[in-house]
Design a protein around this motif. Sequence first.
Motif, PDB file in Angstrom:
ATOM      1  N   ALA A 255       6.300  -3.879   1.510  1.00  0.00           N
ATOM      2  CA  ALA A 255       6.707  -4.075   2.902  1.00  0.00           C
ATOM      3  C   ALA A 255       5.510  -3.824   3.794  1.00  0.00           C
ATOM      4  O   ALA A 255       4.563  -3.128   3.406  1.00  0.00           O
ATOM      5  N   HIS A 256       5.543  -4.388   4.988  1.00  0.00           N
ATOM      6  CA  HIS A 256       4.424  -4.234   5.908  1.00  0.00           C
ATOM      7  C   HIS A 256       4.106  -2.755   6.121  1.00  0.00           C
ATOM      8  O   HIS A 256       4.982  -1.977   6.506  1.00  0.00           O
ATOM      9  N   GLY A 257       2.855  -2.384   5.833  1.00  0.00           N
ATOM     10  CA  GLY A 257       2.437  -1.004   6.016  1.00  0.00           C
ATOM     11  C   GLY A 257       2.499  -0.154   4.759  1.00  0.00           C
ATOM     12  O   GLY A 257       2.480   1.069   4.853  1.00  0.00           O
ATOM     13  N   TRP A 258       2.510  -0.784   3.571  1.00  0.00           N
ATOM     14  CA  TRP A 258       2.788  -0.020   2.353  1.00  0.00           C
ATOM     15  C   TRP A 258       1.629   0.831   1.848  1.00  0.00           C
ATOM     16  O   TRP A 258       1.819   1.663   0.961  1.00  0.00           O
ATOM     17  N   ASP A 262       1.137   8.096   4.451  1.00  0.00           N
ATOM     18  CA  ASP A 262       2.136   8.658   5.347  1.00  0.00           C
ATOM     19  C   ASP A 262       3.087   7.595   5.890  1.00  0.00           C
ATOM     20  O   ASP A 262       3.948   7.889   6.714  1.00  0.00           O
ATOM     21  N   SER A 263       2.940   6.358   5.424  1.00  0.00           N
ATOM     22  CA  SER A 263       3.784   5.281   5.914  1.00  0.00           C
ATOM     23  C   SER A 263       5.225   5.471   5.483  1.00  0.00           C
ATOM     24  O   SER A 263       5.514   5.964   4.391  1.00  0.00           O
ATOM     25  N   GLN A 264       6.143   5.035   6.330  1.00  0.00           N
ATOM     26  CA  GLN A 264       7.557   5.131   5.986  1.00  0.00           C
ATOM     27  C   GLN A 264       7.926   4.168   4.866  1.00  0.00           C
ATOM     28  O   GLN A 264       9.014   4.280   4.296  1.00  0.00           O
ATOM     29  N   VAL A 265       7.051   3.227   4.535  1.00  0.00           N
ATOM     30  CA  VAL A 265       7.317   2.293   3.437  1.00  0.00           C
ATOM     31  C   VAL A 265       6.225   2.378   2.373  1.00  0.00           C
ATOM     32  O   VAL A 265       5.984   1.424   1.636  1.00  0.00           O
ATOM     33  N   TYR A 266       5.559   3.529   2.292  1.00  0.00           N
ATOM     34  CA  TYR A 266       4.513   3.724   1.280  1.00  0.00           C
ATOM     35  C   TYR A 266       5.053   3.415  -0.104  1.00  0.00           C
ATOM     36  O   TYR A 266       6.109   3.901  -0.503  1.00  0.00           O
ATOM     37  N   ASN A 267       4.324   2.582  -0.834  1.00  0.00           N
ATOM     38  CA  ASN A 267       4.699   2.197  -2.193  1.00  0.00           C
ATOM     39  C   ASN A 267       3.526   2.555  -3.092  1.00  0.00           C
ATOM     40  O   ASN A 267       2.545   1.810  -3.180  1.00  0.00           O
TER      41      ASN A 267
END
Length: 287
Positions: A255-258, A262-267
């Motif tokens: 997802a955008h920002g992965w 600290d990203s809310q969608v860190y993968n």
Amino acid sequence: MCDQEYFEQDRQEYERLGKVTRKQFGVMLGAGMAMMLPQVANAATVTESDVNAATPDGTADCYFVHPASGTAPGVLVWPDIFGLRPAFRQMGKRLAQSGYSVLVVNPFYRTKKAPTADAGSATPIPQLMPLARSLNETTQMTDAKAFIGWLDRQSPVAKNRKIGTQGYCMGGPIAFRTSAAVPDRVGAVASFHGGGLVTDMPNSPHLQASKTKAQFLIAIAANDDMRSPKEKDVLKETFAKANLPAEIEVYTGSAHGWCPPDSQVYNEPLAEKAWSRLLALYGKALA
């Protein structure tokens, strides 16, 4: 450019998968904390410091980190819309431990010293849009020249090797323009979930970058690709026509920002894949 609605959709999906709750993220990110990145094998001992870099428009507060001994290729890091913060310091330090002299900048220095996002990556995007809109092609190009020049004046930076630059989200097109601003110095460019790489304007970042001699890594978020499915094809065609090496990939399931920890969608698995490709790029282009 970052999109608040998109981030909210991503956060809901992240919660649905049961990886973390809104409250857990709020506690961590509100405190400015970042998830720990995997350790670097055979990590170099590094020296880190807060520095000031002069530009035509003032003085930028930045983070500089490099191996404690010897010289190493320089790398200029452009953060996402949430700016210079613990997560990007952590990423810069990890890159230095891998053998690079890294400058992570505050792109919003004209308006505010870092931290520029009060709640880190949990800060609502609308609060940050005035900062993002304060930048344009001119500021990006003049800053790029100033920051590359600053790196070249530092003794830990190898002057006989090309410089790399990498950008995240809004930093992606700025990294492209950095290569156009200093084409004889920049040898590698990486964009991670970059927004606005391709426009219909003659000064589109992808067209400017295609006139350089750099090598490229372009990691595209899956949901960004769904929104702009033709962008990857334009990028592939443009760089192929310019005969520039370019690894362009849509990261399935991302997802955008992965990438930032600290990203809310860190993968983590996909972020590590992107990180390994970054090191491969720099290993070839900055050797």
